[in-house]
Scaffold this motif. Structure first.
Motif, PDB file in Angstrom:
ATOM      1  N   LEU A 245       3.406  30.878  59.023  1.00 12.80           N
ATOM      2  CA  LEU A 245       4.119  31.386  57.841  1.00 12.80           C
ATOM      3  C   LEU A 245       5.450  32.019  58.244  1.00 12.80           C
ATOM      4  CD1 LEU A 245       1.185  33.000  55.828  1.00 12.80           C
ATOM      5  CD2 LEU A 245       2.812  31.367  54.863  1.00 12.80           C
ATOM      6  N   ALA A 246       5.403  32.823  59.313  1.00 13.11           N
ATOM      7  CA  ALA A 246       6.625  33.503  59.762  1.00 13.11           C
ATOM      8  C   ALA A 246       7.677  32.487  60.189  1.00 13.11           C
ATOM      9  CB  ALA A 246       6.296  34.453  60.909  1.00 13.11           C
ATOM     10  N   LYS A 247       7.235  31.446  60.895  1.00 18.50           N
ATOM     11  CA  LYS A 247       8.196  30.432  61.372  1.00 18.50           C
ATOM     12  C   LYS A 247       8.809  29.636  60.230  1.00 18.50           C
ATOM     13  CE  LYS A 247       6.428  29.526  66.017  1.00 18.50           C
ATOM     14  NZ  LYS A 247       5.529  28.639  66.771  1.00 18.50           N
ATOM     15  N   VAL A 248       7.969  29.250  59.291  1.00 24.75           N
ATOM     16  CA  VAL A 248       8.483  28.489  58.139  1.00 24.75           C
ATOM     17  C   VAL A 248       9.454  29.373  57.348  1.00 24.75           C
ATOM     18  CG1 VAL A 248       7.836  27.322  55.982  1.00 24.75           C
ATOM     19  CG2 VAL A 248       6.421  27.023  58.025  1.00 24.75           C
ATOM     20  N   HIS A 249       9.098  30.646  57.207  1.00 22.22           N
ATOM     21  CA  HIS A 249       9.966  31.602  56.513  1.00 22.22           C
ATOM     22  C   HIS A 249      11.326  31.712  57.208  1.00 22.22           C
ATOM     23  CE1 HIS A 249      11.174  35.425  54.560  1.00 22.22           C
ATOM     24  NE2 HIS A 249      11.637  35.730  55.755  1.00 22.22           N
ATOM     25  N   ASN A 250      11.295  31.910  58.526  1.00 22.42           N
ATOM     26  CA  ASN A 250      12.547  32.126  59.253  1.00 22.42           C
ATOM     27  C   ASN A 250      13.459  30.905  59.199  1.00 22.42           C
ATOM     28  OD1 ASN A 250      11.827  34.746  59.889  1.00 22.42           O
ATOM     29  ND2 ASN A 250      10.921  34.193  61.869  1.00 22.42           N
ATOM     30  N   ALA A 251      12.866  29.726  59.239  1.00 23.57           N
ATOM     31  CA  ALA A 251      13.677  28.501  59.153  1.00 23.57           C
ATOM     32  C   ALA A 251      14.347  28.419  57.781  1.00 23.57           C
ATOM     33  CB  ALA A 251      12.806  27.273  59.401  1.00 23.57           C
ATOM     34  N   ALA A 252      13.584  28.733  56.744  1.00 20.55           N
ATOM     35  CA  ALA A 252      14.142  28.684  55.384  1.00 20.55           C
ATOM     36  C   ALA A 252      15.178  29.786  55.184  1.00 20.55           C
ATOM     37  CB  ALA A 252      13.014  28.828  54.359  1.00 20.55           C
ATOM     38  N   LEU A 253      14.927  30.946  55.778  1.00 19.51           N
ATOM     39  CA  LEU A 253      15.850  32.076  55.642  1.00 19.51           C
ATOM     40  C   LEU A 253      17.200  31.770  56.292  1.00 19.51           C
ATOM     41  CD1 LEU A 253      16.268  35.098  54.814  1.00 19.51           C
ATOM     42  CD2 LEU A 253      15.332  35.728  57.049  1.00 19.51           C
ATOM     43  N   THR A 254      17.165  31.238  57.500  1.00 21.84           N
ATOM     44  CA  THR A 254      18.438  30.968  58.194  1.00 21.84           C
ATOM     45  C   THR A 254      19.240  29.902  57.454  1.00 21.84           C
ATOM     46  OG1 THR A 254      17.244  29.524  59.716  1.00 21.84           O
ATOM     47  CG2 THR A 254      17.784  31.704  60.525  1.00 21.84           C
ATOM     48  N   SER A 255      18.575  28.886  56.921  1.00 21.33           N
ATOM     49  CA  SER A 255      19.376  27.870  56.220  1.00 21.33           C
ATOM     50  C   SER A 255      19.882  28.409  54.887  1.00 21.33           C
ATOM     51  CB  SER A 255      18.628  26.537  56.095  1.00 21.33           C
ATOM     52  OG  SER A 255      17.555  26.673  55.215  1.00 21.33           O
ATOM     53  N   MET A 256      19.105  29.282  54.245  1.00 22.10           N
ATOM     54  CA  MET A 256      19.575  29.906  52.998  1.00 22.10           C
ATOM     55  C   MET A 256      20.803  30.773  53.272  1.00 22.10           C
ATOM     56  SD  MET A 256      19.391  33.132  51.419  1.00 22.10           S
ATOM     57  CE  MET A 256      17.839  34.027  51.598  1.00 22.10           C
ATOM     58  N   LEU A 260      24.527  30.443  51.672  1.00 22.43           N
ATOM     59  CA  LEU A 260      25.218  31.488  50.909  1.00 22.43           C
ATOM     60  C   LEU A 260      26.612  31.741  51.481  1.00 22.43           C
ATOM     61  CD1 LEU A 260      22.558  34.265  50.063  1.00 22.43           C
ATOM     62  CD2 LEU A 260      23.419  32.420  48.611  1.00 22.43           C
ATOM     63  N   GLU A 261      26.720  31.641  52.794  1.00 17.10           N
ATOM     64  CA  GLU A 261      28.021  31.908  53.414  1.00 17.10           C
ATOM     65  C   GLU A 261      29.058  30.856  53.011  1.00 17.10           C
ATOM     66  OE1 GLU A 261      27.724  34.151  56.954  1.00 17.10           O
ATOM     67  OE2 GLU A 261      29.603  33.404  57.765  1.00 17.10           O
ATOM     68  N   THR A 262      28.605  29.663  52.708  1.00 17.38           N
ATOM     69  CA  THR A 262      29.558  28.642  52.249  1.00 17.38           C
ATOM     70  C   THR A 262      29.774  28.727  50.738  1.00 17.38           C
ATOM     71  OG1 THR A 262      27.900  26.929  51.866  1.00 17.38           O
ATOM     72  CG2 THR A 262      28.819  27.049  54.082  1.00 17.38           C
ATOM     73  N   GLN A 263      28.758  29.219  50.016  1.00 15.09           N
ATOM     74  CA  GLN A 263      28.857  29.247  48.548  1.00 15.09           C
ATOM     75  C   GLN A 263      29.583  30.465  47.999  1.00 15.09           C
ATOM     76  OE1 GLN A 263      24.797  29.076  47.265  1.00 15.09           O
ATOM     77  NE2 GLN A 263      24.719  26.833  47.216  1.00 15.09           N
ATOM     78  N   LEU A 264      29.385  31.626  48.626  1.00 13.76           N
ATOM     79  CA  LEU A 264      29.902  32.878  48.073  1.00 13.76           C
ATOM     80  C   LEU A 264      31.114  33.351  48.884  1.00 13.76           C
ATOM     81  CD1 LEU A 264      26.472  34.762  47.621  1.00 13.76           C
ATOM     82  CD2 LEU A 264      27.684  33.383  45.918  1.00 13.76           C
ATOM     83  N   PRO A 265      32.293  33.375  48.284  1.00 16.33           N
ATOM     84  CA  PRO A 265      33.495  33.784  49.009  1.00 16.33           C
ATOM     85  C   PRO A 265      33.346  35.192  49.590  1.00 16.33           C
ATOM     86  CG  PRO A 265      34.062  32.911  46.832  1.00 16.33           C
ATOM     87  CD  PRO A 265      32.576  33.016  46.878  1.00 16.33           C
ATOM     88  N   GLY A 266      33.656  35.340  50.869  1.00 15.36           N
ATOM     89  CA  GLY A 266      33.618  36.654  51.516  1.00 15.36           C
ATOM     90  C   GLY A 266      32.250  37.061  52.035  1.00 15.36           C
TER      91      GLY A 266
END
Ligand code: NAG
Ligand code: NAG
Ligand code: NAG
Ligand code: NAG
Length: 369
Positions: A245-256, A260-266
């Motif tokens: 669960l932790a690994k699946v979470h971390n993979a999804a978290l890093t890609s999210m 966000l860094e590309t979607q939200l200016p600044g």
């Protein structure tokens, strides 16, 4: 539980009058000296929030918590300081007080909203915790009061230059693994992680809308390897389901976060690979100066896996080690102060192998050109 508005406003006025203005005008200060730290999440970050809630299971405001450093129980779930306490120190900030105690302390460079037991899902330990959504509401309240008191311009600067430290997710998975009497089990692992990540995303977007730009986000650790989980396996090895669960979470978290860094200016973030850093210390304790990694310093039962440290959670009996600095875990779920310090150092100036795409030092200094 929440202070009256006039008092809060008086405090916020003091912020601008003393902390931010004076530090920003003083050239001797490091460039990040006037940047605030806002702390969110669970017991890995709670500096006393839960001392003020009614439910008692997730409190840590009794002996021997805090013994090594504070010499009294502050509510922190360790023998001493937490990761965010060290981060505050490295950022030249004092210890950041809980939101519920702003009135007493005054604003000291940040606010801590984190509460032990909290999850990203409202359902996680509902009624016993201050969940992440509630923490966001409190931050929005703080931001509104700031604007009213110091004006839009200054409030905007404080909020946008501040760093938002977030430790969340562990309890959502502990709840799922530990509690199979609920509907939790009827949801697939992937859907469950999707729900947790969806809720974290919503909260991050809320913080961004309130003006936050710099986010320091911790991954979830190897949950199956904490002393509290070991008895779930017959031979005391790590509980694979929890680690998965932790690994699946971390993979999804890093890609999210990258998205966000590309979607939200600044929007800027720093992700800490808590999973790898903690796993290494559990696997090779002596390499990092520890002697014991499977058993907690404080608690009862095999591996001191029962969360009875201090004797205040329904079980009276507990044992306490003599030298917590030799232990990776202080109690059945929480790292010792020494581990917290090592992690804070990794987050602060570690390489991209553990803290990425930038470390916290860079995050604190960003925008100060
Ligand atoms: C906590 O308990 C007190 C006394 O029983 C009650 O007045 C108060 O509303 C409770 N607070 C919360 C947040 O439940
Ligand atoms: C929870 O799971 C365990 C083992 O998988 C099982 O023995 C137990 O009956 C379950 N409890 C409930 C309430 O479903
Ligand atoms: C947040 O969690 C709730 C369950 O608590 C779920 O119903 C909802 O879909 C989640 N939100 C997102 C955006 O994933
Ligand atoms: C413990 O048991 C698991 C299976 O339940 C097995 O995969 C693992 O190798 C065992 N570990 C040790 C140290 O015996």
């Amino acid at each position: 539980m929440i202070m009256s508005t006039p008092n809060l406003l008086a405090i916020l006025f003091a912020i601008s009058a003393t902390f931010f203005v004076s530090t920003r005008c003083n050239d001797d200060r490091p460039r990040h000296g006037g940047v605030a730290l806002f702390i969110f999440g669970d017991s890995l970050a709670d500096a006393g929030t839960n001392n003020y809630i009614n439910a008692s299971y997730f409190k840590a405001n009794f002996y021997p918590y805090g013994e090594t450093f504070f010499h009294y129980p502050t509510g922190r779930a360790s023998n001493g300081r937490l990761i965010a306490d060290f981060i505050a120190e490295y950022a030249k900030l004092p210890l950041i007080p809980p939101y519920v105690r702003l009135q007493e302390h005054g604003f000291m460079g940040g606010v801590n909203f984190a509460g032990g037991g909290a999850g990203a899902l409202v359902d996680t330990f509902q009624g016993l915790v201050v969940n992440l959504h509630t923490q966001l509401k409190q931050m929005e309240e703080l931001e509104k009061n700031l604007r009213r008191e110091v004006g839009n311009e200054k409030a905007k600067r404080i909020v946008s230059e501040g760093v938002y430290f977030i430790s969340i997710g562990s309890n959502d998975y502990v709840a799922r693994v530990a509690d199979n009497s609920t509907l939790l089990q009827s949801i697939s692992m992937e859907d469950y992680v999707g729900m947790v990540i969806g809720n974290i995303t919503a909260v991050l977007k809320g913080m961004y809308e309130a003006g936050g730009r710099k986010f320091a986000v911790m991954g979830v650790g190897p949950l199956g390897c904490v002393p509290g989980m070991r008895p779930s396996t017959r031979n005391g090895s790590c509980l694979g389901e929890a680690n998965k669960l932790a690994k699946v979470h971390n993979a999804a978290l890093t890609s999210m976060l990258a998205k966000l860094e590309t979607q939200l200016p600044g929007f800027e973030h720093s992700y800490f690979d808590f999973y790898t850093s903690l796993s290494e210390r559990i696997q090779y304790p002596s390499k990092y100066g520890f002697k014991v990694a499977k058993t907690a310093c404080c608690g009862s039962g095999p591996y001191r896996s029962i969360s009875s440290c201090g004797g205040m959670r329904g079980v009276r009996e507990y044992s306490l080690c003599r030298r917590p600095e030799k232990y990776v875990f202080f109690d059945s779920y929480h790292p010792s102060e020494r581990v917290n310090k090592q992690f804070a150092q990794l987050m602060w100036n570690g390489s991209p192998s553990v803290t990425r795409p930038r470390n916290l030092k860079a995050l604190f200094e960003s925008g100060h050109v």
